[in-house]
Design a protein around this motif. Structure first.
Motif, PDB file in Angstrom:
ATOM      1  N   VAL A  20      38.453  48.079  28.008  1.00  0.00           N
ATOM      2  CA  VAL A  20      38.011  47.184  29.074  1.00  0.00           C
ATOM      3  C   VAL A  20      37.963  45.753  28.564  1.00  0.00           C
ATOM      4  O   VAL A  20      38.418  44.827  29.233  1.00  0.00           O
ATOM      5  CB  VAL A  20      36.637  47.626  29.631  1.00  0.00           C
ATOM      6  N   ASP A  21      37.423  45.566  27.359  1.00  0.00           N
ATOM      7  CA  ASP A  21      37.348  44.230  26.768  1.00  0.00           C
ATOM      8  C   ASP A  21      38.740  43.620  26.611  1.00  0.00           C
ATOM      9  O   ASP A  21      38.948  42.449  26.939  1.00  0.00           O
ATOM     10  CB  ASP A  21      36.650  44.284  25.411  1.00  0.00           C
ATOM     11  N   TYR A  23      41.481  44.442  28.284  1.00  0.00           N
ATOM     12  CA  TYR A  23      42.012  44.195  29.623  1.00  0.00           C
ATOM     13  C   TYR A  23      41.485  42.863  30.160  1.00  0.00           C
ATOM     14  O   TYR A  23      42.248  42.037  30.650  1.00  0.00           O
ATOM     15  CB  TYR A  23      41.637  45.336  30.564  1.00  0.00           C
ATOM     16  N   ARG A  24      40.177  42.676  30.056  1.00  0.00           N
ATOM     17  CA  ARG A  24      39.573  41.442  30.583  1.00  0.00           C
ATOM     18  C   ARG A  24      40.035  40.209  29.810  1.00  0.00           C
ATOM     19  O   ARG A  24      40.234  39.150  30.389  1.00  0.00           O
ATOM     20  CB  ARG A  24      38.055  41.578  30.576  1.00  0.00           C
ATOM     21  N   GLN A  25      40.211  40.358  28.517  1.00  0.00           N
ATOM     22  CA  GLN A  25      40.671  39.235  27.692  1.00  0.00           C
ATOM     23  C   GLN A  25      42.121  38.878  28.009  1.00  0.00           C
ATOM     24  O   GLN A  25      42.475  37.704  28.099  1.00  0.00           O
ATOM     25  CB  GLN A  25      40.538  39.602  26.215  1.00  0.00           C
ATOM     26  N   GLY A  28      42.319  39.595  32.846  1.00  0.00           N
ATOM     27  CA  GLY A  28      41.346  38.880  33.667  1.00  0.00           C
ATOM     28  C   GLY A  28      40.253  39.802  34.171  1.00  0.00           C
ATOM     29  O   GLY A  28      40.120  40.946  33.743  1.00  0.00           O
ATOM     30  N   GLN A  29      39.454  39.296  35.091  1.00  0.00           N
ATOM     31  CA  GLN A  29      38.274  40.013  35.567  1.00  0.00           C
ATOM     32  C   GLN A  29      38.545  40.952  36.746  1.00  0.00           C
ATOM     33  O   GLN A  29      37.754  41.838  37.017  1.00  0.00           O
ATOM     34  CB  GLN A  29      37.181  39.019  35.958  1.00  0.00           C
ATOM     35  N   ASP A  30      39.656  40.746  37.467  1.00  0.00           N
ATOM     36  CA  ASP A  30      39.948  41.626  38.598  1.00  0.00           C
ATOM     37  C   ASP A  30      40.221  43.034  38.099  1.00  0.00           C
ATOM     38  O   ASP A  30      40.993  43.226  37.153  1.00  0.00           O
ATOM     39  CB  ASP A  30      41.174  41.127  39.375  1.00  0.00           C
ATOM     40  N   PRO A  31      39.616  44.031  38.729  1.00  0.00           N
ATOM     41  CA  PRO A  31      39.833  45.405  38.272  1.00  0.00           C
ATOM     42  C   PRO A  31      41.282  45.841  38.502  1.00  0.00           C
ATOM     43  O   PRO A  31      41.944  45.354  39.424  1.00  0.00           O
ATOM     44  CB  PRO A  31      38.867  46.232  39.117  1.00  0.00           C
ATOM     45  N   LEU A  48      36.877  51.411  35.476  1.00  0.00           N
ATOM     46  CA  LEU A  48      37.037  50.021  35.894  1.00  0.00           C
ATOM     47  C   LEU A  48      37.973  49.888  37.100  1.00  0.00           C
ATOM     48  O   LEU A  48      37.910  48.929  37.852  1.00  0.00           O
ATOM     49  CB  LEU A  48      37.587  49.197  34.721  1.00  0.00           C
TER      50      LEU A  48
END
Length: 86
Positions: A20-21, A23-25, A28-31, A48
């Motif tokens: 998850v970290d 992916y977000r890095q 971005g923040q969109d699931p 997520l």
């Protein structure tokens, strides 16, 4: 090409929450609208995924699938694929 193997771990570690970290890095923040996994270490990433989209869970047995599925949010759209030869 000059790559050296060391004991140092490159962050983020892509296991469990680390997926998850990463992916977000990187994304971005969109699931995500799609995810797939085959082990306990994929559950954070699968969880997520948007609930109106697709999640695929690959396991050897229906029992393993049910055990993993029970640990995910209940409103995910999950397709189960069973590995051949199980």
């Amino acid at each position: 090409h000059g790559t050296v193997l060391t004991a140092e771990v490159a962050e983020p570690v892509t296991v469990g929450q680390g997926k998850v970290d990463a992916y977000r890095q990187l994304i971005g923040q969109d699931p995500p609208i799609f995810s797939a996994g085959d082990s306990d270490s994929d559950l954070d990433m699968l969880d997520l995924t948007r609930t109106d989209c697709l999640t695929i869970l690959v396991t050897k047995t229906m029992e393993k699938f049910q055990g993993l599925k029970d640990r995910l949010k209940p409103d995910l759209n999950i397709i189960h694929l069973q590995r051949p030869g199980a």
